[in-house]
Design an enzyme around this catalytic site. Structure first.
Site, PDB file in Angstrom:
ATOM      1  N   CYS A 122       0.822  -1.217   0.000  1.00  0.00           N
ATOM      2  CA  CYS A 122       0.000   0.000   0.000  1.00  0.00           C
ATOM      3  C   CYS A 122       0.861   1.273   0.000  1.00  0.00           C
ATOM      4  CB  CYS A 122      -1.001  -0.064   1.149  1.00  0.00           C
ATOM      5  SG  CYS A 122      -2.469   0.903   0.796  1.00  0.00           S
ATOM      6  N   HIS A 136      -3.081  -5.205   1.853  1.00  0.00           N
ATOM      7  CA  HIS A 136      -2.269  -5.481   3.042  1.00  0.00           C
ATOM      8  C   HIS A 136      -2.193  -6.974   3.329  1.00  0.00           C
ATOM      9  CE1 HIS A 136      -1.890  -1.337   4.705  1.00  0.00           C
ATOM     10  NE2 HIS A 136      -2.953  -1.151   3.939  1.00  0.00           N
ATOM     11  N   GLU A 193      -0.201  -8.482   5.094  1.00  0.00           N
ATOM     12  CA  GLU A 193       0.213  -8.698   6.496  1.00  0.00           C
ATOM     13  C   GLU A 193      -0.977  -8.679   7.448  1.00  0.00           C
ATOM     14  OE1 GLU A 193       0.433  -5.956   4.829  1.00  0.00           O
ATOM     15  OE2 GLU A 193       0.080  -4.214   6.119  1.00  0.00           O
TER      16      GLU A 193
END
Ligand code: GLN
Length: 203
Positions: free
Chosen positions: A89, A180, A182
């Site tokens: 991002c 994202h 993660e």
């Protein structure tokens, strides 16, 4: 008998944003995360080499402000040329060759053009599950005020799309996602980065 594989040490740019979730994802797949807050930390503890660098999501304009201190921007620009980065991002925005809407400075490591906050104000955050070229089932993708990749250079491979626009791209050993990875439990994108780094270090 094969020799045990040495764990990779991955720097995580920790100026601002969602860096902690990257630390967790890296730890889960056996890499050694190392927070990088100042230019000197890019060298690694006692000169230990950093194999790759994650640039997390957050607010790219804020990150640029931090990078303006102590010449960090220029140090980082030189660092990501030989050391593969993976941006998510805002991190992808910082890596891009060109940033629009509004225009801002970037490291120029990845041959893409990005349009910031491209999905409007209201419906700007969403979770999708979509196929990718990474082996395995469709991938959960968490989009938060995401940019849109509007151009990819000839060396850039698109690994996943949303509405026809690339959301996960790779340029040799550089990886970038406009979402994202993660923030999902699926660690395949982080694993892909480690695999790219392993290929890179064998060269
Ligand atoms: N909108 C942010 C920017 O332009 C990126 C958002 C994110 O990283 N989740 O920098």
């Amino acid at each position: 008998m094969t020799a045990p594989v040495k764990p990779l040490t991955i720097g995580v740019l920790a100026l601002q944003g969602a860096y902690d979730a990257h630390v967790k994802a890296l730890t889960a797949i056996g890499a050694i995360p190392l927070l990088v807050r100042v230019p000197a930390e890019l060298v690694g503890p006692k000169g230990k080499k950093i194999d790759g660098l994650i640039m997390p999501g957050g607010e790219s304009t804020t990150m640029l402000k931090f990078l303006d201190r102590n010449g960090f921007f220029d140090v980082l620009k030189s660092f990501v040329a030989p050391t593969p980065p993976y941006g998510t991002c805002a991190g992808a925005i910082l890596l891009a060759a060109r940033v629009e809407h509004p225009a801002q400075r970037s490291l120029g490591a990845l041959d893409i053009t990005v349009e910031r906050n491209a999905y409007g104000r209201q419906i700007d955050s969403t979770i999708l599950t979509a196929p990718t070229s990474i082996p395995g089932p469709p991938l959960e993708m968490v989009f938060i005020r995401a940019p849109r990749i509007t151009r990819t250079g000839p060396a850039v491979e698109t690994l996943a799309t949303r509405d026809g626009f690339p959301v996960l791209v790779r340029q040799v050993h550089i990886l970038a996602a406009t979402f994202h990875p993660e923030l999902s439990n699926d660690t395949r994108v982080h694993q892909l980065f480690l695999d790219l780094l392993a290929q890179h270090s064998r060269k």
